[in-house]
Write a protein that holds these residues in place. Structure first.
Motif, mmCIF file in Angstrom:
data_model
loop_
_atom_site.group_PDB
_atom_site.id
_atom_site.type_symbol
_atom_site.label_atom_id
_atom_site.label_comp_id
_atom_site.label_asym_id
_atom_site.label_seq_id
_atom_site.Cartn_x
_atom_site.Cartn_y
_atom_site.Cartn_z
ATOM 1 N N GLY A 1 31.994 -71.257 -35.234
ATOM 2 C CA GLY A 1 31.739 -70.917 -33.847
ATOM 3 C C GLY A 1 30.319 -71.255 -33.448
ATOM 4 N N TYR A 2 29.807 -70.472 -32.500
ATOM 5 C CA TYR A 2 28.492 -70.703 -31.911
ATOM 6 C C TYR A 2 27.645 -69.451 -32.118
ATOM 7 N N ILE A 3 26.491 -69.383 -31.475
ATOM 8 C CA ILE A 3 25.588 -68.264 -31.743
ATOM 9 C C ILE A 3 26.242 -66.928 -31.446
ATOM 10 N N GLU A 4 27.098 -66.858 -30.436
ATOM 11 C CA GLU A 4 27.747 -65.593 -30.125
ATOM 12 C C GLU A 4 28.717 -65.152 -31.224
ATOM 13 N N ASP A 5 29.086 -66.065 -32.104
ATOM 14 C CA ASP A 5 29.972 -65.740 -33.227
ATOM 15 C C ASP A 5 29.205 -65.392 -34.492
ATOM 16 N N ALA A 6 27.878 -65.461 -34.439
ATOM 17 C CA ALA A 6 27.045 -65.115 -35.588
ATOM 18 C C ALA A 6 26.929 -63.602 -35.725
ATOM 19 N N PRO A 7 26.709 -63.101 -36.935
ATOM 20 C CA PRO A 7 26.457 -61.668 -37.097
ATOM 21 C C PRO A 7 25.228 -61.241 -36.299
ATOM 22 N N ASP A 8 25.129 -59.951 -36.033
ATOM 23 C CA ASP A 8 24.021 -59.429 -35.241
ATOM 24 C C ASP A 8 22.707 -59.411 -36.018
ATOM 25 N N GLY A 9 22.772 -59.546 -37.338
ATOM 26 C CA GLY A 9 21.559 -59.480 -38.132
ATOM 27 C C GLY A 9 21.308 -58.052 -38.613
ATOM 28 N N PRO A 10 20.032 -57.674 -38.820
ATOM 29 C CA PRO A 10 18.841 -58.480 -38.503
ATOM 30 C C PRO A 10 18.573 -59.548 -39.554
ATOM 31 N N PHE A 11 18.016 -60.676 -39.097
ATOM 32 C CA PHE A 11 17.657 -61.778 -39.974
ATOM 33 C C PHE A 11 16.141 -61.879 -40.090
ATOM 34 N N ALA A 12 15.697 -62.308 -41.265
ATOM 35 C CA ALA A 12 14.265 -62.492 -41.517
ATOM 36 C C ALA A 12 13.787 -63.859 -41.072
ATOM 37 N N ALA A 13 14.715 -64.765 -40.730
ATOM 38 C CA ALA A 13 14.368 -66.111 -40.272
ATOM 39 C C ALA A 13 15.625 -66.779 -39.749
ATOM 40 N N ALA A 14 15.430 -67.850 -38.974
ATOM 41 C CA ALA A 14 16.557 -68.639 -38.475
ATOM 42 C C ALA A 14 16.132 -70.088 -38.345
ATOM 43 N N GLN B 1 17.350 -62.346 -30.468
ATOM 44 C CA GLN B 1 17.887 -60.985 -30.514
ATOM 45 C C GLN B 1 18.318 -60.587 -31.924
ATOM 46 N N ARG B 2 18.609 -61.580 -32.756
ATOM 47 C CA ARG B 2 19.109 -61.312 -34.098
ATOM 48 C C ARG B 2 18.001 -61.297 -35.159
ATOM 49 N N LEU B 3 16.766 -61.566 -34.752
ATOM 50 C CA LEU B 3 15.658 -61.663 -35.693
ATOM 51 C C LEU B 3 14.827 -60.383 -35.714
ATOM 52 N N THR B 4 14.248 -60.109 -36.860
ATOM 53 C CA THR B 4 13.283 -59.024 -36.957
ATOM 54 C C THR B 4 11.999 -59.430 -36.239
#
Length: 227
Positions: free
Chosen positions: A101-114, A137-140
């Motif tokens: 999918g696309y970004i809206e299909d990605a987990p909410d995180g939080p992620f340390a990097a992208a 929105q998904r990054l720390t």
């Protein structure tokens, strides 16, 4: 959202992807190494990394080889490209969760990097901005976002000059003439390439700070910025 007209759904195109990308994109594998370095500046040893546009798995493989403690969520709209990614990742696949999918299909995180390498130039401006904002929105707080894609001046003769240079570079790299013609047409009429100033502005508008260009090679540029 994908279609049979999309080359990333063509099995033959997918099979040739790695070899083609290395010829068509200057310093292709070096971009992966530089992205690793830029992420490592701020990310912890057990970082969870979002890889947007991850079909093929080549950058994720490079990250996983360099950093044994990192884990990844890899997002791509093409099933065929995700299958290729799984094959390329080999033993590293156990540290990667695939999402079609696309970004809206990605987990909410939080992620340390992208990262988003060689993908954002396919998106028109507003969708590019929305995508970047959803990544943030998904990054720390303070987490790095590394992007690299086509970006060159978009006015008149200067735009034409850079397209000609890109085509000449493809020919010099040994790309088949028919593929060169397709690339020329795509860049001139189909791919919504923006100027470097527009690309920087999008990242800032999406809420990222300290937008810094780390790579320039012909028509490809790369930036790192922070949530």
């Amino acid at each position: 959202m994908t279609s049979t007209a999309n080359p990333f759904d063509d099995p033959h195109f997918v099979d040739m992807y790695a070899a083609r990308a290395a010829k068509m994109v200057p310093a292709y594998r070096d971009i992966h190494r530089m992205a690793t370095v830029l992420i490592d500046e701020r990310a912890p040893s057990d970082a969870r990394v979002l890889v947007l546009g991850a079909g093929g798995g080549l950058e994720t493989t490079a990250f996983a080889q360099a950093q044994p403690g990192w884990t990844f969520d890899a997002v791509d709209p093409s099933e065929a490209m995700l299958e290729l990614a799984a094959r390329n990742l080999g033993p590293y696949a156990a540290r990667v969760r695939m999402h079609r999918g696309y970004i809206e299909d990605a987990p909410d995180g939080p992620f340390a990097a992208a990262t988003s390498l060689l993908t954002l130039h396919f998106l028109p401006r507003q969708l590019r901005l929305e995508t970047a904002a959803r990544v943030r929105q998904r990054l720390t707080p303070g987490a790095p976002f590394v992007v690299a894609h086509m970006s060159f001046p978009q006015h008149g003769s200067e735009r034409d000059l850079w397209i000609s240079r890109h085509v000449a570079n493809l020919i010099a790299a040994g790309i088949d003439a028919a593929d060169v013609d397709k690339a020329r047409n795509a860049i001139a009429t189909e791919v919504p390439v923006l100027s470097p100033d527009q690309d920087r502005a999008i990242l800032r508008e999406a809420g990222f700070t300290d937008v810094t260009e780390f790579f320039t090679a012909f028509t490809v540029r790369g930036w790192v910025c922070y949530a």
